[in-house]
Write an enzyme that holds these catalytic residues in place. Structure first.
Site, mmCIF file in Angstrom:
data_model
loop_
_atom_site.group_PDB
_atom_site.id
_atom_site.type_symbol
_atom_site.label_atom_id
_atom_site.label_comp_id
_atom_site.label_asym_id
_atom_site.label_seq_id
_atom_site.Cartn_x
_atom_site.Cartn_y
_atom_site.Cartn_z
ATOM 1 N N ASP A 127 61.651 -50.821 1.343
ATOM 2 C CA ASP A 127 62.102 -51.897 2.224
ATOM 3 C C ASP A 127 61.097 -52.076 3.378
ATOM 4 O O ASP A 127 60.724 -51.096 4.038
ATOM 5 C CB ASP A 127 63.482 -51.508 2.783
ATOM 6 C CG ASP A 127 64.185 -52.641 3.496
ATOM 7 O OD1 ASP A 127 63.927 -53.811 3.155
ATOM 8 O OD2 ASP A 127 65.023 -52.352 4.384
ATOM 9 N N HIS B 23 67.598 -61.040 3.855
ATOM 10 C CA HIS B 23 67.673 -59.837 4.699
ATOM 11 C C HIS B 23 68.719 -60.070 5.781
ATOM 12 O O HIS B 23 69.186 -61.187 5.983
ATOM 13 C CB HIS B 23 66.307 -59.574 5.354
ATOM 14 C CG HIS B 23 65.336 -58.931 4.420
ATOM 15 N ND1 HIS B 23 64.866 -57.666 4.605
ATOM 16 C CD2 HIS B 23 64.777 -59.387 3.275
ATOM 17 C CE1 HIS B 23 64.039 -57.363 3.615
ATOM 18 N NE2 HIS B 23 63.960 -58.395 2.797
ATOM 19 N N GLY B 24 69.049 -58.992 6.483
ATOM 20 C CA GLY B 24 69.959 -59.129 7.626
ATOM 21 C C GLY B 24 71.306 -59.680 7.215
ATOM 22 O O GLY B 24 71.894 -60.511 7.908
ATOM 23 N N ALA B 25 71.828 -59.203 6.063
ATOM 24 C CA ALA B 25 73.018 -59.835 5.484
ATOM 25 C C ALA B 25 74.284 -59.001 5.641
ATOM 26 O O ALA B 25 75.232 -59.162 4.883
ATOM 27 C CB ALA B 25 72.761 -60.150 4.011
HETATM 28 P P1 13P Z 1 71.400 -55.638 8.082
HETATM 29 O O1 13P Z 1 70.904 -55.069 9.369
HETATM 30 O O2 13P Z 1 72.100 -56.941 8.293
HETATM 31 O O3 13P Z 1 72.243 -54.679 7.304
HETATM 32 O O4 13P Z 1 70.113 -55.973 7.176
HETATM 33 C C1 13P Z 1 69.489 -54.969 6.413
HETATM 34 C C2 13P Z 1 68.164 -55.382 5.881
HETATM 35 O O5 13P Z 1 67.789 -56.544 5.843
HETATM 36 C C3 13P Z 1 67.298 -54.311 5.358
HETATM 37 O O6 13P Z 1 66.044 -54.785 4.983
HETATM 38 O O1 G3H Z 2 65.657 -53.749 7.911
HETATM 39 C C1 G3H Z 2 65.663 -52.588 8.266
HETATM 40 C C2 G3H Z 2 66.650 -51.638 7.730
HETATM 41 O O2 G3H Z 2 67.915 -51.811 8.327
HETATM 42 C C3 G3H Z 2 66.134 -50.236 7.849
HETATM 43 O O3 G3H Z 2 66.154 -49.803 9.164
HETATM 44 O O4 G3H Z 2 63.854 -49.007 9.658
HETATM 45 O O5 G3H Z 2 65.830 -48.152 10.943
HETATM 46 O O6 G3H Z 2 65.467 -47.456 8.563
HETATM 47 P P1 G3H Z 2 65.256 -48.536 9.617
HETATM 48 ZN ZN ZN Z 3 65.312 -56.391 6.167
#
Ligand code: 13P
Ligand code: G3H
Ligand code: ZN
Length: 309
Positions: free
Chosen positions: A82, A211-213
């Site tokens: 990720d 993302h961010g879902a």
């Molecule tokens: P959230 O913070 O909304 O769970 O998004 C996670 C994400 O996009 C990880 O890449």
């Molecule tokens: O988008 C980011 C994910 O929520 C992962 O977060 O970098 O703190 O592990 P992190």
């Molecule tokens: Zn993300």
């Protein structure tokens, strides 16, 4: 079952109008909670590891735990990096046996994002690994996007076509209004579905990623607050918006914050109600059950990928 890539998963998800859940993992209990839910629901799964998670657990532990999950469950599971920020981390994960990596060049000027993404794609494809790119800025709530700023920050549909053609990426994360964390919108939640529709029309059949879902369930925020700490004013993406995005052509929905909230709420409650307990299996088991419950809910009510494994 050995780890798989997301190629077939996305193809079917796109055709049938559902999304695959991509859940961030940091330790054994989180992995087990997610996988138990997916197994009961017969859902395909993406388990994703951030640079921070890799550092926290050490790369070999998370990889072996995800392999164990695939072997134990028999589910098709993708092991995905990720937000890889440079070529080196993508290469390290590909060399380690990840089946999918994200190269996130969204902070870079367009040409540099194209060049970096192309380089990762070449390395990955030669080794049978798929690549997610990102175009547009997935903003934080501190810079809640104003109408006048949307064109500068959200993904431009024509640029998305050029980016996909020139890089050869297998999927693309787009910015249409979501952001990471528990504070997503200052006012009314807003996703730019018109823009999503345009991107889809210009890239028919191509897998898009949201993302961010996280939807930041109030139940978990309240539980965290009741048993200590304070998480004021948290706000996520309404589930109906996520369902709509999945039905339109978003193939991968990223969720991390909701798992963090569920783990924290379960631990805080358990330890507050059982002050004499000091066996980690007891409270970490509660956290695992809480993760399972969240993922089961997502599969049934948001993603629609149950029964597709
Ligand atoms: P959230 O913070 O909304 O769970 O998004 C996670 C994400 O996009 C990880 O890449
Ligand atoms: O988008 C980011 C994910 O929520 C992962 O977060 O970098 O703190 O592990 P992190
Ligand atoms: Zn993300």
């Amino acid at each position: 079952m050995p780890l798989v890539t997301s190629k077939e998963m996305f193809k079917r998800a796109y055709e049938e109008g559902y999304a695959i859940g991509a859940f961030n993992v940091n330790n054994m209990e989180i992995i087990q909670g997610i996988v138990e839910a997916a197994k009961e629901e017969r859902a395909p799964l993406i388990l994703q590891v951030s640079a921070g998670a890799r550092k926290y657990a050490k790369p070999v532990y998370l990889k072996k735990l995800v392999e164990a999950a695939a072997e134990d469950s028999g589910l098709p599971i993708v092991l995905h990096l990720d937000h890889g920020e440079d070529f080196e981390i993508c290469k390290a994960c590909i060399d380690d046996g990840f089946t999918s990596v994200m190269i996130d060049g969204s902070r870079l000027p367009f040409e540099e994002n194209v060049a970096l993404t192309r380089k990762v794609v070449e390395y990955a494809h030669e080794r049978g690994v798929v690549v997610e790119g990102e175009l547009g800025k997935i903003a934080g709530v501190e810079d809640n996007v104003k109408v006048s700023e949307r064109d500068a920050i959200f993904t431009d549909p024509d640029q998305a076509v050029e980016f996909v053609e020139r890089t050869g990426v297998d999927s693309l994360a787009i910015a249409i209004g979501t952001s990471h964390g528990a504070y997503k919108f200052k006012g009314e939640p807003y996703l730019d579905f018109e823009r999503l529709q345009k991107i889809m029309e210009k890239l028919p059949g191509f897998p898009l990623v949201l993302h961010g879902a996280s939807s930041v369930p109030q139940e978990y925020v309240d539980m965290c607050n009741k048993y200590g700490g304070d998480i004021p004013g948290a706000q996520g993406v309404p589930e109906e918006m996520l369902r709509k995005a999945a039905s339109m052509g978003i193939c991968k929905i990223n969720i991390d914050t909701d798992l963090r909230l569920a783990v924290t709420a379960a631990l805080r409650r358990y330890l507050a109600e059982n002050p004499a307990v000091f066996d980690p299996r007891k409270y970490l088991g509660e956290a695992r059950d809480a993760v399972k419950k969240v993922v089961q809910h997502k599969i049934r009510n948001v993603l629609g990928c149950g029964g597709k494994a």
